[in-house]
Design a protein around this motif. Structure first.
Motif, mmCIF file in Angstrom:
data_model
loop_
_atom_site.group_PDB
_atom_site.id
_atom_site.type_symbol
_atom_site.label_atom_id
_atom_site.label_comp_id
_atom_site.label_asym_id
_atom_site.label_seq_id
_atom_site.Cartn_x
_atom_site.Cartn_y
_atom_site.Cartn_z
ATOM 1 N N UNK A 61 -23.408 30.142 9.658
ATOM 2 C CA UNK A 61 -24.788 29.807 9.609
ATOM 3 C C UNK A 61 -25.048 28.430 10.383
ATOM 4 N N UNK A 62 -25.753 28.504 11.385
ATOM 5 C CA UNK A 62 -26.176 27.364 11.885
ATOM 6 C C UNK A 62 -27.596 27.131 11.856
ATOM 7 N N UNK A 63 -28.106 25.797 11.370
ATOM 8 C CA UNK A 63 -29.503 25.287 11.348
ATOM 9 C C UNK A 63 -29.604 24.082 11.926
ATOM 10 N N UNK A 64 -30.538 24.299 12.914
ATOM 11 C CA UNK A 64 -30.938 22.863 13.817
ATOM 12 C C UNK A 64 -32.246 23.038 13.815
ATOM 13 N N UNK A 65 -33.101 23.308 12.542
ATOM 14 C CA UNK A 65 -34.461 23.231 12.585
ATOM 15 C C UNK A 65 -34.958 21.755 12.675
ATOM 16 N N UNK A 66 -36.205 21.517 13.546
ATOM 17 C CA UNK A 66 -36.521 20.205 13.674
ATOM 18 C C UNK A 66 -35.778 19.158 13.918
ATOM 19 N N UNK A 67 -34.914 19.361 14.825
ATOM 20 C CA UNK A 67 -33.871 18.442 15.070
ATOM 21 C C UNK A 67 -33.997 17.888 16.786
ATOM 22 N N UNK A 68 -35.162 18.044 17.153
ATOM 23 C CA UNK A 68 -35.638 17.497 18.672
ATOM 24 C C UNK A 68 -34.677 17.964 19.790
ATOM 25 N N UNK A 69 -34.045 19.079 19.696
ATOM 26 C CA UNK A 69 -33.302 19.861 20.634
ATOM 27 C C UNK A 69 -33.991 20.404 21.697
ATOM 28 N N UNK A 70 -33.572 20.641 23.037
ATOM 29 C CA UNK A 70 -34.544 20.909 23.997
ATOM 30 C C UNK A 70 -33.705 22.436 24.507
ATOM 31 N N UNK A 71 -32.515 22.734 24.293
ATOM 32 C CA UNK A 71 -32.105 23.647 24.928
ATOM 33 C C UNK A 71 -31.011 24.597 23.542
ATOM 34 N N UNK A 72 -30.849 25.794 24.010
ATOM 35 C CA UNK A 72 -29.810 26.620 23.144
ATOM 36 C C UNK A 72 -28.334 26.251 23.226
ATOM 37 N N UNK A 73 -27.854 25.935 22.116
ATOM 38 C CA UNK A 73 -26.546 25.531 22.061
ATOM 39 C C UNK A 73 -25.536 26.445 22.538
ATOM 40 N N UNK A 74 -24.898 26.035 23.708
ATOM 41 C CA UNK A 74 -24.082 27.236 24.464
ATOM 42 C C UNK A 74 -22.645 27.276 23.718
ATOM 43 N N UNK A 75 -22.431 26.497 22.793
ATOM 44 C CA UNK A 75 -21.096 26.922 22.078
ATOM 45 C C UNK A 75 -21.304 28.166 21.178
ATOM 46 N N UNK A 76 -22.419 28.471 21.066
ATOM 47 C CA UNK A 76 -22.728 29.709 20.180
ATOM 48 C C UNK A 76 -22.070 30.853 20.826
ATOM 49 N N UNK A 77 -21.969 30.862 22.227
ATOM 50 C CA UNK A 77 -21.326 32.071 23.035
ATOM 51 C C UNK A 77 -19.820 32.558 22.181
#
Ligand code: NAG
Ligand code: NAG
Ligand code: NAG
Ligand code: NAG
Ligand code: NAG
Ligand code: NAG
Ligand code: NAG
Ligand code: NAG
Ligand code: NAG
Ligand code: NAG
Ligand code: NAG
Length: 863
Positions: free
Chosen positions: A362-378
């Motif tokens: 589970x990865x939750x980055x809600x409302x955390x001011x990110x502007x790209x998809x986290x590539x490590x999810x690959x």
């Protein structure tokens, strides 16, 4: 398919829980005790009755297996001293017992050392009687026993207690006795009780003695009202394995000893007021860290990289500046759950990283001011939950995301971003997809997964028809396509579905007729087709929707008569058919309890004629019950997973109610050609908040019974042909914010007092015969003489007002946390921190069970 997913989640949760082995150093002394062995127990057994099970223990009820012909020491749950044969331990936890005559047992088991009665219904037991059992009592475990009332101070006498668990007895009150607890205590759990006052110095928070108990392995003080900072220094605590401080009002910075405790495995301090930065970790034993919902700031400590056994890290709802980088996370190969939501997160990964966070679920980055998809999810093949909602991610949903956890991903939330396109939803076992409020264009994304149950793609720019392939997703329960540019006809197969509970197609360009064949036994609860170009008749098969609560076909071109045939739907609460071409007389009900649950009725802007539907008003049961608000409090319509919303004209504005308060009750018949007099019966609809009869051809007097509608906040009778005076009783409408009586033929003085002092002359324009404030014409002598409002009527209204008011309803926990409920909560409210709190509760249950088993095993060995 649905059950598959659920099982999966259960499994997921259990892995999470079981991963953290709790070792509990309990050394139960087994000194001799002298009670008559079996007789008391036999009596005891007879005094119990067995109630419905609250527990998931398979060995229940233990007493059922008690065989009177055998030595009671062999009975399940009974433990005797091997030498003396005396009963020294009684474990009847989860035995579904109901204990009405408890006192008698207490009389005869005064030497008992261990008593475990988890989830036994002890609501009729005087709590003091169990707090005074014997001075040799070492273990007393009474969680979720419905103990209630107060333990008086002088009856709280457990000098040798080592393990004391009263968790979940919500109505158990008392104060902590002030004797020395320190020497023996190992485990104390008073969470979710109503204990109050100060903790005694010997255990008290926050005198540091609490944190100086040499043998303490588990300290749980969660969900209390503890205030102040943690002590700066502690000694000992070498064995402390878990520290649960969540849901308090603790403040100050995190003391450095927290980061050095050598045995600490679980650290849960969510939902407090801690400030400052997170220190470097000096001990590497931690497996669970939960510091969410505090006021922490600063970076993630670099030493996090050494917590190789970390499985769960939740720092959400703080003000941390977190840089997610390879160096920090490459060794965290056990990490399963990562939640940095509501912080400021950025990434620093190069693109060819491999195998980082392989266990991540589970990865939750809600409302955390990110502007790209986290590539490590690959490289996270086991991902189940991904929440990147409410960020600044722009552009296409990358193709590679479809390959991330293609077999396992179940929950995806990308809502509230700036995404522009998504071609398909390729994950094989996906359960819930939320893409709402983006800039997505193009046709309906291709669905591959028959397991999909929840799909939100509202507030985007999707175009084109809904492919009937959509219906291949045969588990769909919620389909929200609202506020897009979809066109074409509504696919027939959608109304054939027996799984759909919410179908929201409002604000699109659908045309044609509504498909006619709503399936028998369908589960539709909310059908919203507002704001399209639908025409023809309302399909009569809507009567098959027995669960229907909300039907909104407003703002279309439907040409039909009043759908009286819906009056038998037992749960219909909202009926909106405004702005169509409905016509004809409304007539009389044809069933005994027509529209018995209705609370919002909007027939406005149609071509209805004839008299106002007096007979229907007589039966609108829900609208008559002004007390209903007291029962339900401020609850909203909808479910945990779907909050119903609707457009209404309220106080003169057409607005979207994002959530529908259960107590929101309105009738809008405006802009039709109803004629005749306003029936007196309308004064019985006492829970009404809004009433709009404007723009009709109503004649006669304003019925004084309107003065009974004391909840009324707006009343619009404008543009009719009403005559006579404004009834004085309207002064009793103390909640009224908007009154419009304009464009009638009303005469005489305008009432004064209360709300009437706040209305301007806009409320009365076009009634030339009215006089007095606020219109410019003053009343002459004849007009000014008006009888005071009848005292009788006044009393009546006062009676109504008596005791009027909101009452907060507290929802108690049942006896034991019901697993299903818990899972439901987890599934739909991945939001923190409440589900976490539940998780912790559940975990404690599992932990305690294990603890008890260990204790008994040890006990057996010693004898
Ligand atoms: C308690 O024990 C005494 C004998 O020791 C016996 O007379 C009495 O009936 C017992 N009471 C109960 C409730 O078992
Ligand atoms: C509790 O124990 C004390 C001392 O043993 C005794 O005096 C008191 O009566 C007991 N109270 C109850 C309610 O049994
Ligand atoms: C409580 O007991 C402990 C251990 O027996 C002892 O060290 C401590 O001084 C006692 N505290 C008080 C306040 O009596
Ligand atoms: C991690 O867990 C393993 C197995 O439980 C244990 O042997 C090891 O000591 C732990 N490592 C740390 C740093 O606590
Ligand atoms: C969050 O931290 C930033 C600096 O990192 C600070 O400017 C801001 O005021 C903090 N916000 C809150 C709500 O504490
Ligand atoms: C959000 O991220 C941007 C960079 O993408 C940064 O400039 C900005 O300061 C961040 N906002 C907050 C509140 O930290
Ligand atoms: C997705 O996230 C948004 C905002 O972050 C939230 O409002 C919404 O409820 C979430 N959707 C689901 C299905 O949980
Ligand atoms: C509504 O339908 C009736 C026939 O059922 C037709 O006579 C009438 O013209 C229609 N009204 C409108 C406004 O289309
Ligand atoms: C009553 O209905 C009319 C016509 O539908 C609308 O214009 C007006 O705003 C409504 N009045 C109130 C108070 O909502
Ligand atoms: C009252 O209703 C009339 C038309 O029915 C409308 O023109 C006027 O604006 C309304 N006044 C207020 C105060 O809402
Ligand atoms: C309504 O009241 C305003 C002042 O509040 C006044 O200027 C206006 O003339 C009044 N209109 C009528 C029709 O009385």
């Amino acid at each position: 398919m649905e059950s598959f997913t659920w099982k999966y989640l259960v499994f997921y949760l259990l892995t999470l829980l079981l991963h953290s082995q709790v070792s509990f150093p309990s050394s139960f002394s087994s000194s001799l005790s002298s009670i008559p062995p079996c007789f008391a127990l036999l009596q005891f057994n007879k005094s119990f009755s067995i109630s419905a099970s609250h527990c998931d223990d398979i060995n229940y009820p233990k007493t059922a297996s008690w065989d009177e012909s055998k030595d009671c020491c062999s009975w399940d749950g009974v433990e005797c001293d091997k030498i003396t044969g005396h009963v020294i331990s009684l474990d009847l936890s989860c035995s579904s017992l109901y204990a009405p005559v408890w006192k008698r047992l207490v009389d005869n088991l005064t030497q008992l050392k261990e008593l475990l009665l988890d989830s036994v219904d002890m609501s009729s037991v005087r709590p003091s009687s169990v707090m005074n059992l014997s001075s040799s009592m070492t273990t007393l475990s009474l969680p979720f026993c419905q103990l209630q009332g107060e333990i008086e101070d002088n009856n709280f006498h457990l000098p040798g207690i080592q393990i004391l668990i009263l968790q979940g007895n919500k109505d158990l009150r008392g104060y902590f006795p002030k004797y020395n607890w320190t020497s023996s205590l190992k485990f104390l759990d008073f969470s979710s009780t109503s204990f109050s006052g100060e903790l005694p110095d010997s255990i008290g928070l926050l005198p540091s003695s609490l944190f100086s108990m040499p043998k303490l392995s588990h300290l749980d003080l969660h969900e209390n009202q503890l205030v102040g900072p943690l002590p700066n220094r502690v000694s000992g605590l070498l064995d402390l394995n878990s520290l649960f401080l969540q849901n308090n009002l603790l403040n100050g910075t995190l003391p450095s000893w927290l980061f050095t405790l050598p045995s600490l495995v679980k650290l849960i301090m969510a939902d407090n007021q801690f400030i400052g930065e997170i220190d470097e970790f000096k001990s590497n034993s931690l497996q669970i860290i939960v510091m969410g919902d505090n006021k922490l700031h600063g970076p993630l400590p670099r030493s996090i990289s050494r917590l190789v056994n970390l499985t769960y890290l939740d720092l959400s709802l703080n003000n941390l500046s977190i840089m997610l980088e390879l160096e920090l996370f490459s060794k965290l190969i056990n990490l399963q759950d990562l939640d940095f939501s509501y912080n400021n997160v950025s990434f620093n990964f190069n693109n060819n990283i491999t195998n980082i966070l392989p266990m991540l679920q589970s990865l939750s980055l809600r409302s955390s001011n990110i502007s790209e998809f986290p590539t490590f999810l690959r490289t996270t093949p086991n991902l189940l939950i991904l929440d990147l909602s409410d960020n600044k991610i722009c552009g296409q949903v990358p193709i590679w995301l479809g390959d991330v956890a293609r077999d396992s991903l179940s929950f995806l939330n990308l809502s509230h971003n700036f995404l522009t396109s998504i071609d398909e939803i390729p994950w094989k076992n996906i359960f819930s997809v939320d893409l709402h409020d983006n800039l997505l264009q193009g046709p309906f994304p291709a669905l591959r997964a028959p397991s999909l149950a929840y799909l939100w793609i509202s507030q985007n720019n999707f175009i084109g028809e809904i492919p009937s392939l959509t219906c291949k997703a045969s588990s769909l329960e919620v389909l929200d396509l609202s506020h897009n540019k979809f066109s074409g006809m509504i696919p027939k197969c959608l109304v054939h579905s027996v799984s759909l509970s919410v179908l929201d197609l409002r604000m699109n360009n659908f045309h044609g007729t509504i498909p006619t064949a709503f399936a028998k036994r369908n589960k539709l609860r909310n059908l919203n087709l507002n704001g399209n170009q639908l025409e023809g008749l309302l399909p009569r098969s809507l009567v098959n929707c027995r669960d229907l609560e909300i039907l909104d076909v407003g703002n279309n071109r439907i040409n039909d008569t009043f759908p009286y045939w819906l009056e038998g739907l037992p749960n219909l609460q909202v009926l909106v058919i405004r702005s169509n071409r409905f016509h004809g007389h409304i007539g009389n009900p044809t069933t005994k309890f027509p529209f018995s649950s209705l609370r919002i009725l909007d027939l406005s802007n149609n071509e209805f004629s004839g008299l106002l539907p007096r007979k229907y008003f007589e039966y609108l049961k829900t609208m008559m019950d002004a007390d209903q608000g007291r029962e339900v409090g401020l609850t909203y319509m909808g479910e945990a997973y779907y909050q119903d919303s609707i457009m209404v004209t309220m106080k003169g504005m057409y607005i979207e109610l994002e959530r529908i308060l259960i107590v929101f009750t309105t009738i809008d018949l405006s802009n039709n050609t109803f004629r005749g007099e306003m029936p007196k019966i309308i004064g019985k609809l006492k829970s009404l908040k809004g009433l709009n009869f404007s723009h009709n051809n109503l004649t006669g007097y304003i019925t004084p019974s309107l003065g009974n509608l004391t909840n009324l906040e707006w009343l619009d009778l404008s543009s009719n042909k009403l005559i006579g005076e404004i009834p004085m009783s309207l002064v009793d409408l103390t909640s009224l914010a908007i009154l419009n009586l304009s464009q009638n033929q009303l005469t005489g003085p305008i009432p004064s007092g209360r709300q009437f002092n706040t209305f301007t002359n806009d409320s009365y324009t076009g009634n030339l015969g009215l006089c007095g404030y606020p219109v410019s014409r003053t009343c002459n002598n004849h007009e000014a003489k008006r009888p005071p409002p009848s005292t009788l009527q006044h009393k009546d209204i006062l009676g109504l007002e008596n005791g009027f008011g909101w009452k907060a309803v507290s929802i108690g926990y049942g006896c034991g946390v019901i697993f299903g409920m818990f899972m439901g909560y987890l599934v739909f409210k991945i939001g923190k921190p409440k589900w976490l709190v539940r998780m912790v509760e559940l975990e404690q249950h599992i932990m305690l069970r294990r603890l008890k088993k260990n204790a008994h095993r040890r006990h057996g060995r010693r004898n």
